[in-house]
Design an enzyme around this catalytic site. Structure first.
Site, PDB file in Angstrom:
ATOM      1  N   HIS A  58     -22.365 -15.839  -3.168  1.00  0.00           N
ATOM      2  CA  HIS A  58     -22.133 -15.288  -4.510  1.00  0.00           C
ATOM      3  C   HIS A  58     -21.373 -16.270  -5.417  1.00  0.00           C
ATOM      4  O   HIS A  58     -21.882 -16.638  -6.474  1.00  0.00           O
ATOM      5  CB  HIS A  58     -21.440 -13.928  -4.418  1.00  0.00           C
ATOM      6  CG  HIS A  58     -20.893 -13.425  -5.715  1.00  0.00           C
ATOM      7  ND1 HIS A  58     -21.697 -13.121  -6.799  1.00  0.00           N
ATOM      8  CD2 HIS A  58     -19.611 -13.208  -6.134  1.00  0.00           C
ATOM      9  CE1 HIS A  58     -20.936 -12.726  -7.816  1.00  0.00           C
ATOM     10  NE2 HIS A  58     -19.667 -12.773  -7.433  1.00  0.00           N
ATOM     11  N   GLU A  65      -8.822 -12.201  -5.660  1.00  0.00           N
ATOM     12  CA  GLU A  65      -9.169 -10.781  -5.634  1.00  0.00           C
ATOM     13  C   GLU A  65      -9.437 -10.274  -4.208  1.00  0.00           C
ATOM     14  O   GLU A  65      -8.981  -9.208  -3.829  1.00  0.00           O
ATOM     15  CB  GLU A  65     -10.424 -10.578  -6.505  1.00  0.00           C
ATOM     16  CG  GLU A  65     -11.043  -9.210  -6.404  1.00  0.00           C
ATOM     17  CD  GLU A  65     -10.630  -8.315  -7.551  1.00  0.00           C
ATOM     18  OE1 GLU A  65      -9.954  -8.826  -8.461  1.00  0.00           O
ATOM     19  OE2 GLU A  65     -10.968  -7.127  -7.522  1.00  0.00           O
ATOM     20  N   ASP A  66     -10.167 -11.067  -3.447  1.00  0.00           N
ATOM     21  CA  ASP A  66     -10.691 -10.549  -2.181  1.00  0.00           C
ATOM     22  C   ASP A  66     -10.042 -11.102  -0.912  1.00  0.00           C
ATOM     23  O   ASP A  66     -10.365 -10.662   0.179  1.00  0.00           O
ATOM     24  CB  ASP A  66     -12.204 -10.824  -2.085  1.00  0.00           C
ATOM     25  CG  ASP A  66     -12.981 -10.038  -3.130  1.00  0.00           C
ATOM     26  OD1 ASP A  66     -12.408  -9.068  -3.659  1.00  0.00           O
ATOM     27  OD2 ASP A  66     -14.129 -10.395  -3.413  1.00  0.00           O
ATOM     28  N   ASP A 109     -20.818 -14.260 -13.567  1.00  0.00           N
ATOM     29  CA  ASP A 109     -20.544 -13.348 -12.459  1.00  0.00           C
ATOM     30  C   ASP A 109     -21.377 -12.072 -12.630  1.00  0.00           C
ATOM     31  O   ASP A 109     -22.064 -11.614 -11.718  1.00  0.00           O
ATOM     32  CB  ASP A 109     -19.039 -13.026 -12.481  1.00  0.00           C
ATOM     33  CG  ASP A 109     -18.600 -12.181 -11.295  1.00  0.00           C
ATOM     34  OD1 ASP A 109     -19.247 -12.264 -10.238  1.00  0.00           O
ATOM     35  OD2 ASP A 109     -17.602 -11.448 -11.442  1.00  0.00           O
ATOM     36  N   HIS A 114     -13.579 -17.859  -7.970  1.00  0.00           N
ATOM     37  CA  HIS A 114     -13.269 -16.705  -8.809  1.00  0.00           C
ATOM     38  C   HIS A 114     -12.928 -15.422  -8.051  1.00  0.00           C
ATOM     39  O   HIS A 114     -12.226 -14.572  -8.571  1.00  0.00           O
ATOM     40  CB  HIS A 114     -14.382 -16.453  -9.843  1.00  0.00           C
ATOM     41  CG  HIS A 114     -15.550 -15.661  -9.338  1.00  0.00           C
ATOM     42  ND1 HIS A 114     -16.639 -16.242  -8.737  1.00  0.00           N
ATOM     43  CD2 HIS A 114     -15.800 -14.336  -9.341  1.00  0.00           C
ATOM     44  CE1 HIS A 114     -17.503 -15.312  -8.400  1.00  0.00           C
ATOM     45  NE2 HIS A 114     -17.025 -14.135  -8.750  1.00  0.00           N
ATOM     46  N   ASP A 115     -13.411 -15.281  -6.816  1.00  0.00           N
ATOM     47  CA  ASP A 115     -13.112 -14.046  -6.078  1.00  0.00           C
ATOM     48  C   ASP A 115     -12.072 -14.247  -4.981  1.00  0.00           C
ATOM     49  O   ASP A 115     -11.770 -13.319  -4.231  1.00  0.00           O
ATOM     50  CB  ASP A 115     -14.402 -13.470  -5.454  1.00  0.00           C
ATOM     51  CG  ASP A 115     -15.192 -12.642  -6.462  1.00  0.00           C
ATOM     52  OD1 ASP A 115     -14.563 -12.093  -7.383  1.00  0.00           O
ATOM     53  OD2 ASP A 115     -16.427 -12.561  -6.325  1.00  0.00           O
TER      54      ASP A 115
END
Ligand code: MN
Length: 741
Positions: free
Chosen positions: A64, A93-94, A156, A89-90
């Site tokens: 992704h 967050e993750d 995204d 980018h994630d």
């Protein structure tokens, strides 16, 4: 979670490596400085951080961020900083990594972009009304700090839309709705035309799969004839352009499914009647910037010497580019088969900017930071709205959306001061823009010394004076006259204040009423009355009482057909199954297990309400929304109210399916035509005799030879209405017959 057991870890690693090579190759062939080192570091960091995690589709998660980085590089045209940020980018967050970790590894700039992206994400799974608006608000605020945050967010979203099929249906609706509502207009505003079009088409595909497929196949079926026609059309132009010694491409481009469908809907026409189904485009190579404009006009001259041009359809966006920097010359000419064909003339650079927006500017090294200047005035409007003390989430989205498309006019006050307003602004807009009090007391306007109503649409150059009266009060219907975000916001807060007074009055009356009937006030009593009146909450109830829309009489306490006094309470079909919205998919799953909500009737009671805004009937594409009381309210799929609900309360959506119990539903049909003898009789014959449809109400007017009729009928299926309209249209003199919402 799907996982194909035939895929070995080695094959997966190879797939990841290949995707990464593809990203690098694209970057290396761009005009950016070759800063591969930082990209490589970001890739490895992200790959290790997401190690072992999979997407819903079963793919390793890193695919992704890799896809997003590739879109950022190859479709938006950004450089190494953005590519690295997209890869990361994630991560915050993750995974367990923090923004500080990113900063230590990659420096302040990338860390700030990743931080911005982390802050605006998460809303996708949110359950609260304000959440999406809040995220969007953050998004716009961050925009002024670094435009790259928004561009990466776009990439995204685009990748999430491209892979939406692996999501459960009700999440698809939500994401698709939100995309159409927020991201597509934003992409348009940013000049990302290709991305905007793709987002719209993908949203359309998930919201109306059958119609999407139909239009797709109709485009395919007409392709051969279209190409043949284009070849004939282009041949004499090509000859002339070749003689000019130009290097160019001349192609034909079909409109997107979404815009074709949009046109069919707004103009009530079938596919075959969409005349501007495609446009021809000439893109020419040109190294010398000063030669661009004259070359466009030379090409224009050549075309108009071959074909007759439409006098009203020459669009010169060379002299005055669009707000989103679009530059081109459009001309519409009469093709060899007698149809109008639009030809768009652009240089390679213009084409790039048109397709990729602001980002393309970096490629051509136009002054850095310019795109921020461009967005500044729009952002200041946004900031204005953000300052509103209590912005309602949905209103907020509405007003923002309004300003995404606006182009501007300039008007003068009596003192000669200039005011800039969006195109389509009314006298009332100007009044509210100047001052809230001026707006709420506005009675009329004087435009160029002539008296005009509040709704009068201003034009550039108008001199405008606002006429007020102390006895004037703001009204809800004024909202339709307003196009400015500021006007709408200010009207709403004035109305809210007024509404508060009415609610207080209603509550007083309600309490008095209970006292008069010797009923002790309790929440139980209140909630049953709320439920029976189909109002949203107690504010709504008190407001309607204060406004005399609900009468306080015995009926409010007792409704026999619903099972007697206080017994009849609608139950939340999902009560106890919903979990608080926190992270990831959990709360959604609770509803997904009820993937399809069957719309049935039992014992004369239905387990749903028909939304008053769009009146869906069996056969319509419909979707259910669970309101605050846990009741399912059924809307048409393309209802504008639904669009807003989708964007804000996506997790409350349920898929619905009609079950036939022989019920009858109300549908209103609007008929127009030229009045002639016997016209009404013919219509009545079709309804009652030919089709045996139960007619409920008919409202006919005939004014100066124009016949118009609103017809309420009771029917069981949407297809019957379509049939009925078709039959009525056959009556001599009738121009149109269509179902109304
Ligand atoms: Mn993502």
């Amino acid at each position: 979670m799907m996982q194909n057991s035939n895929i070995t870890p080695e094959m997966e690693n190879q797939m990841i490596e290949q995707a990464y090579q593809n990203l690098l190759n694209g970057y290396l062939s761009s005009n950016h400085r070759k800063k591969v080192e930082i990209i490589d570091k970001a890739f490895k960091f992200a790959r290790d951080a997401h190690q072992g995690i999979r997407r819903r589709s079963g793919e390793p998660y890193i695919m992704h961020p890799l896809a997003v980085a590739t879109i950022v590089s190859q479709e938006i045209g950004l450089g190494s900083t953005s590519i690295s940020a997209a890869l990361l980018h994630d991560v915050v967050e993750d995974t367990d990594y923090t923004v500080e970790d990113i900063e230590a590894q990659f420096g302040k700039k990338i860390a700030r972009i990743v931080d911005g992206l982390t802050k605006i994400s998460g809303g996708i799974f949110g359950d609260k009304a304000s959440l999406q608006a809040e995220n969007f608000r953050k998004l716009l605020l961050t925009m002024s700090e670094d435009i790259r945050v928004v561009l990466i967010k776009m990439a995204d979203r685009l990748h999430n839309m491209r892979t939406l099929s692996s999501m459960p249906a009700n999440k698809q609706y939500k994401i698709a709705g939100e995309t159409l509502y927020i991201y597509a207009p934003l992409a348009h505003r940013l000049g990302l035309y290709a991305i905007k079009t793709e987002l719209e088409d993908l949203s359309f595909k998930y919201n109306h799969p059958a119609e999407y497929d139909r239009i797709k196949s109709q485009i395919a079926a007409s392709e051969e004839a279209r190409n043949e026609l284009f070849t004939r059309f282009a041949a004499p132009i090509r000859e002339r352009l070749d003689n000019m010694g130009l290097k160019y491409t001349f192609t034909v481009r079909v409109k997107s499914c979404y815009s074709i469908w949009n046109k069919m809907q707004t103009k009530h026409i079938p596919f075959e009647e969409v005349y501007d189904l495609y446009a021809a485009r000439i893109v020419f190579e040109c190294d010398d910037e000063s030669a661009e404009k004259p070359t466009c006009w030379s090409i224009y001259n050549e075309i108009t010497e071959v074909y007759a041009k439409h006098p009203d359809r020459v669009r010169d966006w060379l002299t005055t580019p669009k707000v989103n920097k679009y530059r081109a010359l459009h001309v519409t000419v009469m093709g060899p088969d007698g149809n109008w064909v639009e030809v768009q003339i652009r240089s390679r650079q213009m084409d790039d900017i048109a397709e990729r927006g602001f980002a393309a500017h970096w490629k051509y090294k136009i002054g850095e930071g310019e795109e921020e200047v461009e967005l500044k005035s729009w952002l200041s409007t946004v900031t204005d709205i953000l300052k509103d003390p209590e912005p309602n989430a949905i209103d907020f989205l509405d007003t923002i959306k309004l300003n995404l498309f606006a182009s501007e006019i300039v008007v003068f006050t009596p003192k000669g001061e200039t005011m800039t307003l969006p195109k389509g602004a009314s006298v009332l807009d100007l009044a509210f823009t100047l001052h809230t009090d001026l707006g709420t007391h506005c009675l009329a306007g004087k435009v160029n010394h002539k008296l005009v109503p509040l709704s009068y649409k201003l034009a550039s150059g108008d001199q405008v004076e606002i006429i007020t009266s102390n006895s004037q009060k703001p009204r809800p219907e004024w909202e339709r006259m307003l196009v400015t975000a500021k006007g709408k916001t200010r009207l709403r807060s004035a109305l809210k204040h007024q509404r508060r007074l009415i609610i207080d009055e209603g509550e007083k009356q309600f309490m008095q009423f209970l006292a008069d009937h010797k009923i002790e006030f309790s929440n139980e009593v209140l909630s049953q009355i709320i439920s029976r009146q189909f109002v949203a909450n107690k504010e709504e109830l008190f407001f309607m009482i204060g406004n005399k829309e609900i009468k306080l009489n015995d009926e409010i306490l007792n409704k026999k057909e619903h099972g007697g006094r206080f017994n009849w309470l609608r139950r939340n079909p999902f009560k106890g199954k919903e979990q608080p919205a926190k992270t990831t998919d959990k709360p959604q799953e609770a509803i997904n297990t009820k993937a399809i909500y069957r719309l049935t009737t039992r014992d004369g009671k239905s387990n749903y309400h028909i939304a008053p805004c769009c009146h869906p009937i069996p056969g319509d594409d419909a979707v259910g929304f669970i309101n605050d009381d846990g009741e399912v309210v059924v809307h048409k799929m393309d209802c504008p109210t639904m669009a807003r609900l989708k964007a804000s309360y996506g997790s409350r959506l349920v898929q619905t399916q009609w079950e036939d119990h022989g019920d009858r539903f109300l549908a209103t049909i609007h008929i127009e035509g030229i009045d002639q003898k016997g016209i009404l009789q013919s219509i009545v014959n079709i309804i009652s005799t030919n089709m045996s449809i139960n007619m409920k109400k008919m409202n006919v007017t005939a004014d100066q030879g124009v016949f118009s009729c609103d017809l309420d009928v009771l029917i069981g299926d949407a297809a019957v209405v379509t049939n009925l309209c078709r039959e009525i249209k056959k009556v001599k003199g009738i121009n149109s017959a269509s179902r109304m919402n």
